[in-house]
Design a protein around this motif. Structure first.
Motif, PDB file in Angstrom:
ATOM      1  N   VAL A 168      56.945  71.130 119.710  1.00  0.00           N
ATOM      2  CA  VAL A 168      56.210  72.216 119.066  1.00  0.00           C
ATOM      3  C   VAL A 168      57.112  73.347 118.605  1.00  0.00           C
ATOM      4  CG1 VAL A 168      54.081  71.682 120.290  1.00  0.00           C
ATOM      5  CG2 VAL A 168      55.651  73.362 121.261  1.00  0.00           C
ATOM      6  N   ALA A 169      58.257  73.523 119.249  1.00  0.00           N
ATOM      7  CA  ALA A 169      59.161  74.601 118.870  1.00  0.00           C
ATOM      8  C   ALA A 169      60.545  74.338 119.423  1.00  0.00           C
ATOM      9  CB  ALA A 169      58.656  75.955 119.375  1.00  0.00           C
ATOM     10  N   GLN A 170      61.559  74.835 118.735  1.00  0.00           N
ATOM     11  CA  GLN A 170      62.918  74.727 119.230  1.00  0.00           C
ATOM     12  C   GLN A 170      63.703  75.965 118.842  1.00  0.00           C
ATOM     13  OE1 GLN A 170      64.490  71.151 117.252  1.00  0.00           O
ATOM     14  NE2 GLN A 170      65.588  72.478 115.810  1.00  0.00           N
ATOM     15  N   THR A 223      65.195  79.233 114.841  1.00  0.00           N
ATOM     16  CA  THR A 223      63.990  78.605 115.372  1.00  0.00           C
ATOM     17  C   THR A 223      63.334  77.696 114.348  1.00  0.00           C
ATOM     18  OG1 THR A 223      62.627  80.498 114.702  1.00  0.00           O
ATOM     19  CG2 THR A 223      63.532  80.523 116.936  1.00  0.00           C
ATOM     20  N   ASN A 224      62.592  76.718 114.868  1.00  0.00           N
ATOM     21  CA  ASN A 224      61.774  75.833 114.050  1.00  0.00           C
ATOM     22  C   ASN A 224      60.492  75.552 114.808  1.00  0.00           C
ATOM     23  OD1 ASN A 224      64.796  74.854 113.245  1.00  0.00           O
ATOM     24  ND2 ASN A 224      63.394  74.675 111.503  1.00  0.00           N
ATOM     25  N   TYR A 225      59.404  75.364 114.066  1.00  0.00           N
ATOM     26  CA  TYR A 225      58.105  75.158 114.669  1.00  0.00           C
ATOM     27  C   TYR A 225      57.371  74.016 113.998  1.00  0.00           C
ATOM     28  CZ  TYR A 225      58.958  79.847 116.470  1.00  0.00           C
ATOM     29  OH  TYR A 225      59.511  80.948 117.084  1.00  0.00           O
ATOM     30  N   VAL A 244      51.604  74.931 114.854  1.00  0.00           N
ATOM     31  CA  VAL A 244      51.728  76.167 115.627  1.00  0.00           C
ATOM     32  C   VAL A 244      52.438  77.269 114.869  1.00  0.00           C
ATOM     33  CG1 VAL A 244      51.795  74.785 117.731  1.00  0.00           C
ATOM     34  CG2 VAL A 244      53.935  75.656 116.756  1.00  0.00           C
ATOM     35  N   LYS A 245      52.921  76.983 113.695  1.00  0.00           N
ATOM     36  CA  LYS A 245      53.678  77.959 112.916  1.00  0.00           C
ATOM     37  C   LYS A 245      52.838  79.205 112.654  1.00  0.00           C
ATOM     38  CE  LYS A 245      56.451  76.021 110.190  1.00  0.00           C
ATOM     39  NZ  LYS A 245      57.046  75.230 109.071  1.00  0.00           N
ATOM     40  N   PHE A 260      52.951  80.687 117.410  1.00  0.00           N
ATOM     41  CA  PHE A 260      53.832  80.569 118.571  1.00  0.00           C
ATOM     42  C   PHE A 260      55.203  81.153 118.248  1.00  0.00           C
ATOM     43  CE2 PHE A 260      51.846  76.583 120.766  1.00  0.00           C
ATOM     44  CZ  PHE A 260      50.598  77.183 120.716  1.00  0.00           C
ATOM     45  N   THR A 261      55.851  81.707 119.264  1.00  0.00           N
ATOM     46  CA  THR A 261      57.202  82.218 119.123  1.00  0.00           C
ATOM     47  C   THR A 261      58.040  81.754 120.303  1.00  0.00           C
ATOM     48  OG1 THR A 261      56.420  84.210 117.969  1.00  0.00           O
ATOM     49  CG2 THR A 261      58.662  84.246 118.843  1.00  0.00           C
ATOM     50  N   ILE A 262      59.133  81.070 120.013  1.00  0.00           N
ATOM     51  CA  ILE A 262      60.046  80.632 121.054  1.00  0.00           C
ATOM     52  C   ILE A 262      61.214  81.611 121.131  1.00  0.00           C
ATOM     53  CG2 ILE A 262      61.341  79.114 119.496  1.00  0.00           C
ATOM     54  CD1 ILE A 262      61.748  77.197 121.861  1.00  0.00           C
ATOM     55  N   LEU A 283      57.894  80.753 125.591  1.00  0.00           N
ATOM     56  CA  LEU A 283      57.039  80.391 124.480  1.00  0.00           C
ATOM     57  C   LEU A 283      55.839  81.325 124.487  1.00  0.00           C
ATOM     58  CD1 LEU A 283      56.652  78.368 122.118  1.00  0.00           C
ATOM     59  CD2 LEU A 283      55.141  77.080 123.645  1.00  0.00           C
TER      60      LEU A 283
END
Length: 115
Positions: free
Chosen positions: A48-50, A57-59, A63-64, A67-69, A80
């Motif tokens: 979902v995120a990295q 970051t990528n989502y 969830v874009k 969400f915020t990683i 997260l």
């Protein structure tokens, strides 16, 4: 071998927010890419995120914008932040290193979005 333990999950109403934490057993400053994954019953685990060590970051499209990683290397923790939660976000959430640094999977933390 760095191990990860997730926490912060729980029951939340649609539109609510949760902040998940991923505590590492060792230093993560040298881990290039960390990721958050989730798995719902009967479904495959999905990324979902990295986030990279440099903060890129990528989502997942699902969830874009919601969400915020983030990562705090000094605290050996990855976060997260989940906002505007939807029922389809219900799953067990896991964190792990990505790419060649991927390790074993921890217990995860349950996120349930329901009214």
């Amino acid at each position: 071998q760095v191990q990860f333990v997730e926490s912060g999950g729980g029951l939340v109403q649609p539109g609510g927010s949760l902040r998940l934490s991923c505590a590492a057993s060792g230093s993560i400053f040298s881990i290039y890419v960390m990721g958050w994954y989730r798995q719902a019953p009967g479904k495959q685990r999905e990324l979902v995120a990295q986030i990279t060590s440099g903060g890129s970051t990528n989502y997942a499209d699902s969830v874009k914008g919601r969400f915020t990683i983030s990562r705090d290397n000094a605290k050996n923790t990855v976060y997260l932040q989940m906002n505007s939660l939807k029922p389809e976000d219900t799953a067990i959430y896991y964190c792990n290193a990505r790419l060649l640094r991927e390790g074993s999977w921890g217990p995860g933390t349950q996120v349930t979005v329901s009214s």
